[in-house]
Design a protein around this motif. Structure first.
Motif, PDB file in Angstrom:
ATOM      1  N   TYR A   6       0.841  -1.207   0.000  1.00 24.36           N
ATOM      2  CA  TYR A   6       0.000   0.000   0.000  1.00 24.36           C
ATOM      3  C   TYR A   6       0.870   1.249   0.000  1.00 24.36           C
ATOM      4  O   TYR A   6       0.669   2.163  -0.807  1.00 24.36           O
ATOM      5  CB  TYR A   6      -0.922  -0.031   1.232  1.00 24.36           C
ATOM      6  CG  TYR A   6      -1.570   1.299   1.551  1.00 24.36           C
ATOM      7  CD1 TYR A   6      -2.698   1.731   0.868  1.00 24.36           C
ATOM      8  CD2 TYR A   6      -1.025   2.131   2.529  1.00 24.36           C
ATOM      9  CE1 TYR A   6      -3.277   2.962   1.158  1.00 24.36           C
ATOM     10  CE2 TYR A   6      -1.602   3.354   2.827  1.00 24.36           C
ATOM     11  CZ  TYR A   6      -2.720   3.773   2.140  1.00 24.36           C
ATOM     12  OH  TYR A   6      -3.285   4.987   2.423  1.00 24.36           O
ATOM     13  N   ASP A   7       1.879   1.281   0.881  1.00 25.35           N
ATOM     14  CA  ASP A   7       2.726   2.470   0.964  1.00 25.35           C
ATOM     15  C   ASP A   7       3.492   2.715  -0.331  1.00 25.35           C
ATOM     16  O   ASP A   7       3.654   3.861  -0.752  1.00 25.35           O
ATOM     17  CB  ASP A   7       3.703   2.326   2.135  1.00 25.35           C
ATOM     18  CG  ASP A   7       3.030   2.635   3.470  1.00 25.35           C
ATOM     19  OD1 ASP A   7       2.087   3.444   3.482  1.00 25.35           O
ATOM     20  OD2 ASP A   7       3.447   2.043   4.493  1.00 25.35           O
ATOM     21  N   ALA A  65       2.351   9.330  -5.883  1.00 26.16           N
ATOM     22  CA  ALA A  65       2.782  10.690  -5.575  1.00 26.16           C
ATOM     23  C   ALA A  65       3.950  11.088  -6.477  1.00 26.16           C
ATOM     24  O   ALA A  65       3.988  12.209  -7.015  1.00 26.16           O
ATOM     25  CB  ALA A  65       3.172  10.785  -4.098  1.00 26.16           C
ATOM     26  N   VAL A  81       1.122   4.198  -2.965  1.00 24.25           N
ATOM     27  CA  VAL A  81       0.828   5.606  -2.687  1.00 24.25           C
ATOM     28  C   VAL A  81       2.040   6.467  -3.008  1.00 24.25           C
ATOM     29  O   VAL A  81       1.926   7.525  -3.652  1.00 24.25           O
ATOM     30  CB  VAL A  81       0.379   5.773  -1.216  1.00 24.25           C
ATOM     31  CG1 VAL A  81       0.140   7.250  -0.907  1.00 24.25           C
ATOM     32  CG2 VAL A  81      -0.880   4.964  -0.948  1.00 24.25           C
ATOM     33  N   ALA A  82       3.208   6.010  -2.604  1.00 26.44           N
ATOM     34  CA  ALA A  82       4.429   6.786  -2.857  1.00 26.44           C
ATOM     35  C   ALA A  82       4.715   6.868  -4.356  1.00 26.44           C
ATOM     36  O   ALA A  82       5.105   7.922  -4.874  1.00 26.44           O
ATOM     37  CB  ALA A  82       5.606   6.156  -2.121  1.00 26.44           C
ATOM     38  N   THR A 117      -0.332  13.204   4.998  1.00 28.19           N
ATOM     39  CA  THR A 117      -0.210  13.687   3.631  1.00 28.19           C
ATOM     40  C   THR A 117       0.783  12.829   2.859  1.00 28.19           C
ATOM     41  O   THR A 117       1.967  12.750   3.226  1.00 28.19           O
ATOM     42  CB  THR A 117       0.263  15.156   3.631  1.00 28.19           C
ATOM     43  OG1 THR A 117      -0.678  15.923   4.379  1.00 28.19           O
ATOM     44  CG2 THR A 117       0.363  15.695   2.221  1.00 28.19           C
ATOM     45  N   ALA A 118       0.300  12.193   1.817  1.00 28.69           N
ATOM     46  CA  ALA A 118       1.175  11.374   0.982  1.00 28.69           C
ATOM     47  C   ALA A 118       1.818  12.228  -0.097  1.00 28.69           C
ATOM     48  O   ALA A 118       2.911  11.935  -0.579  1.00 28.69           O
ATOM     49  CB  ALA A 118       0.382  10.243   0.336  1.00 28.69           C
ATOM     50  N   LEU A 119       1.106  13.255  -0.510  1.00 30.81           N
ATOM     51  CA  LEU A 119       1.631  14.190  -1.515  1.00 30.81           C
ATOM     52  C   LEU A 119       1.135  15.576  -1.119  1.00 30.81           C
ATOM     53  O   LEU A 119      -0.066  15.782  -0.990  1.00 30.81           O
ATOM     54  CB  LEU A 119       1.119  13.823  -2.917  1.00 30.81           C
ATOM     55  CG  LEU A 119       1.471  14.818  -4.039  1.00 30.81           C
ATOM     56  CD1 LEU A 119       2.973  14.844  -4.297  1.00 30.81           C
ATOM     57  CD2 LEU A 119       0.714  14.457  -5.324  1.00 30.81           C
ATOM     58  N   LYS A 165      -3.620  10.132   3.061  1.00 31.73           N
ATOM     59  CA  LYS A 165      -3.803   8.716   3.407  1.00 31.73           C
ATOM     60  C   LYS A 165      -4.994   8.559   4.346  1.00 31.73           C
ATOM     61  O   LYS A 165      -5.243   9.437   5.179  1.00 31.73           O
ATOM     62  CB  LYS A 165      -2.546   8.168   4.082  1.00 31.73           C
ATOM     63  CG  LYS A 165      -1.369   7.972   3.141  1.00 31.73           C
ATOM     64  CD  LYS A 165      -0.241   7.267   3.889  1.00 31.73           C
ATOM     65  CE  LYS A 165       0.898   6.892   2.946  1.00 31.73           C
ATOM     66  NZ  LYS A 165       1.931   6.101   3.657  1.00 31.73           N
TER      67      LYS A 165
END
Lengths: 573, 573
Positions: A375-376, A383, A379-380, A421-423, A445
């Motif tokens: 998942y991380d 971004a 998301v990264a 906040t991921a981005l 997130k």
């Protein structure tokens, strides 16, 4: 063209286009008569029609600024100016403010002749209006850009040819539905040995009355044209009440329509503008007038619901807010998926009713062609894809456009308070307009454990619409849970779009069944140059009309059939 | 046919009929697959389908009486019997009373498979239901006769073949609208020198949910079938809530529909009955349930307005009350006009929503082929025509049928108090049913001076609907005044029908323009065997949907387009 337009001239010029449009809505294959390349405009086309080049469009727009926008419609009681360009330039255009007690009766006067003209003549007049608008697409592009905040290319394409396509599509549906019954018929019923019973019957499509188009700030032409042209083509008069921040594109549209109506021998008051004073609330007054029998509205859920509840004398077509979801289960093109999503989140600063908001990602990660991704990591990587897409300021500005109003900016600035906040969003300096507010999107997130979204909105910010460049990367316990949340979101909040990425036939089936049962439009595994937030007229339906985000779709039979009624007169033969 | 029905069998049998229906609604020429002659039934037809002869129909009806009407639908919590034959015979049929908390979820279970079957398979199943109903037309005729009070021949024709025609017409419209979008399409958009963008799109017509049909007392099948079949053909489940006085025709319909659905491999609970207890008010409860997404209603204006206001979660189609007018300006067939009107006023004791109520006649008389006739002469001659038509008791009974309920009888008896009686009502002894209440119509004289109708209802009883065999011969100051009163009546009260007699092109134009602007269906100069109160499916529209008497017409595109939505799924190709 200043001399009168005859029906024969119009038919010769436009009937082939109408026929192609009728064929396109039947096959749903790609088609458009409106070029989307800016360089296709300028000079004369094969039929001799002159269009404005980019430079001429710019000049025509500059001519409009800083002066009164004259419209020779009856019942003006003053002037109003309410627009501010999101790019910070002064527009300074004043519009006549309507005295509706004078304007509404004047609009009704021309309706019998417009009705008697019949469906084909009305369609031809509508196509001439669209053709003249098309020829001025570069001028319109500036008006859309400086009211909606869209970047020029998007304002040109979405506000120009794509909007004209949606208008033409509505005309085609209106024509098809009105002509499914013949204008006249003979009816002969056998009576055994006696003489048959015989009748001659005529069938006339009659309008409902005056139609009201309530425009929106973000897509004044794209969202305005379907209702405008559907109502006009079915014999109604049309009163256009633009959003106070986006008057000019529709004022110009009304001017062109009035010009064509007059030249074709009809009453120009069949189309009129109702520009309001700041905070006047004119839509609310107009919407419940007995003369108003059709309403098309794009905007907030609150006012859309108000219209559906209170404007009982009218047929009300609404496009309201929704919460759009993308279910991410697995992919065989990881980078293509990330790039596609990055574009969808960025385009026009996420200020489209079709922009995804919630990205549902399994907590345990997904299978991809680049190996399993947590998942991380997803998301990264998303971004990073957004940052790469928007790394160059000039290119970012051309994609993002400007923040349309302070409300969107406030929501964007409040987003980091909704979760990790991921981005982060950053301001982008605009190369040409230093006062424009340009921002990159933010990704927050969120935890998609069932207990949060079953508990209700307070625990799960992603359950409410956050219009603008804010999306949520929601960690789900499973894809099945993601589909359950998708269902619940569509049912409770509505959705204009749904996206999904999966290589699993089972997951695909689950998502598809959810969309069929909850009635939402689904895009699967989009990579490359097609995005979940874009639809093509004549082929894609915009919204479904079957969930809380909208009670109508662009465009189908239901969008036009109740705008007119068929009156039959029968006589012995 | 007890073995399973395959789609191929159904298609082979019914697709040609559907195609003919599609052609008929396009040309509006005369067509019907359902013979209206009683002797056409009995034995096997060319396709081998057996139908009930008149005697077999009578026997089948007698079998139904005095017992429980078994329906194997889930969620029954008791039995209910609420019917009384207007002809005085004992019906004694008990129906299962629904537990809607059990029934509604059960009805939803079969919807995905019904949706997936697609528009053609659904149409074929609907046509099989109609074919089985058709084969039992004589049985249905008795059920309609003994609930509505219609005479046998009318109950047979209007309740049998004509009702089946209207059901088939709705199926044809539903099929046409669902298939105007293809099931799948490929979309290829050129991108200059780059590869084109390509998508594969699928389009599925999805239902709204459970549709509720609220039946009426006078035409349980004729008014019930269009909504029932339009909703079923568009993929919805259909719950039929009959009028408590007219359950049997619709209970039998539901039984046939369930039988066909089961044989064709679908869930029979897609169609169910909701018979209520006396004074239960079940329609009001059902109408606002979230599962109910479509409502078809025929009945009083008060409850129709209530539904339109409160059943906000549903698409609501209503046929309510109206005040039907005939403008009498002049005629070149005086006797033909009188005979035609006499029949229209008498048929089914004036208990049709289409029966004329107000006959507007110039105070100074009219020009006719038999010389000028004063107002008093026209009224007296019309009264005489009615008396002549109904002079023989047996013939009168066969035309009048019976008074459907005590309310109609009360209005009839109160009519002489509304003005001078031009024609008094008389009781007619019925040859077969001594307890039937059979009455001839009453004609009341009234003053149509503008001051009376401009003053409002109290001064002009003809401004309100007086449902039943009561009409008003209204003395007008001029034909122009008559057209003004016509306009006002349509606008304020609605009208299912308008008639006019004139030899003047100017008067004809005036009436026609009034009907076009106020949206009402007009019959001009009817003499002979066609009556203002009768419409033919596939050709005539029943009501317009554009005035207060109804918000829908039978049948047009608008009657079906909002019963389903189109869900699109798009994938890269």
């Amino acid at each position: 063209m200043t001399a009168g337009l005859t029906t024969a001239q119009l038919t010769e010029q436009h009937r082939p286009t109408l026929d192609q449009a009728l064929e396109a809505i039947r096959t749903r294959a790609y088609w458009s008569p409106h070029p989307e390349h800016p360089k296709a405009y300028g000079g004369a086309d094969a039929s001799g029609r002159e269009s404005l080049s980019p430079a001429e469009g710019q000049a025509a727009f500059d001519e409009l600024r800083g002066r009164r926008f004259e419209l020779d419609q009856p019942g003006a009681d003053g002037w109003t100016a309410t627009e501010t360009s999101p790019y910070g330039i002064e527009l300074g255009v004043e519009y006549p403010h309507p005295d509706i007690e004078v304007l509404l009766p004047a609009m009704r006067a021309g309706m019998p002749a417009w009705r008697d003209a019949g469906p084909e003549a009305r369609a031809m007049v509508c196509l001439e209006i669209l053709a003249r608008i098309s020829a001025r697409s570069h001028e319109f592009a500036h008006t859309v850009m400086h009211t909606s905040g869209q970047a020029y290319m998007m304002a040109f394409q979405a506000g120009g040819p794509h909007a004209q396509d949606r208008g033409l599509e509505a005309v085609a549906y209106a024509f098809a539905e009105q002509t499914r019954t013949p204008a006249a018929a003979e009816w002969t019923k056998p009576q055994g040995k006696r003489d048959p019973l015989r009748l001659r019957k005529t069938f006339t499509a009659v309008p409902r009355g005056i139609a009201l188009v309530i425009g929106c700030n973000t897509f004044p032409t794209w969202n305005g044209y379907p209702g405008l042209f559907a109502s006009l083509a079915t014999g109604n008069a049309v009163l256009v009440k633009p959003h106070p921040r986006a008057v000019l594109p529709l004022a110009l549209t009304v001017r062109v329509a009035r010009e064509v109506l007059r030249e074709a021998g009809f009453d120009p008051n069949l189309v009129a503008l109702a520009a309001e004073q700041q905070d006047e609330g004119l839509a609310k007054v107009l919407a419940v007038r007995p003369e108003i029998r059709v309403i098309d509205y794009t905007g907030s859920t609150a006012f859309g619901d108000w219209l559906e509840t209170h404007a009982r004398q009218a047929q009300v077509f609404t496009e309201k807010a929704g919460v759009n979801t993308v279910v991410i289960d697995s992919t065989d093109d990881y980078q293509g998926m990330l790039d596609n999503l990055a574009f969808s989140l960025s385009l026009y600063c996420g200020q489209m009713c079709t922009t995804p908001q919630n990205l549902l990602i399994p907590r345990d990660g997904i299978a991809t062609d680049a190996g399993p991704k947590s998942y991380d990591e997803v998301v990264a990587d998303l971004a990073a894809a957004v940052e790469r897409l928007l790394g160059d300021d000039a290119r970012a500005s051309a994609l993002l456009g400007a923040i349309v109003n302070p409300g969107v900016k406030e929501r964007l600035e409040a987003a980091p308070g909704l979760g990790a906040t991921a981005l982060a969003s950053r301001p982008v300096p605009h190369p040409d307009f230093p006062d424009a507010t340009v921002r990159t999107p933010v990704i927050v997130k969120a935890d998609g454990a069932r207990k949060f979204w079953e508990a209700g909105d307070a625990e799960a910010p992603y359950l409410s619409e956050c219009f603008g460049p804010v999306s949520f990367a929601v960690a789900m316990d499973s894809t099945a849970d993601a589909v359950d949340l998708l269902r619940r979101t569509i049912r409770d909040k509505g959705a204009m779009t749904v996206g999904a990425y999966t290589t699993s036939a089972d997951a695909e089936r689950l998502v598809e069944e959810a969309c069929l049962e909850e009635c939402a439009q689904l895009s699967l595994n989009l990579t490359g140059g097609i995005y979940v937030n874009q639809t093509a007229a004549f082929s894609d339906f915009h919204g479904s009309g079957g969930n809380p985000s909208a009670n109508a779709t662009l465009c189908d039979g239901a969008f036009v059939t109740s705008r007119f009624r068929m009156v039959e007169v029968r006589r012995p033969l």
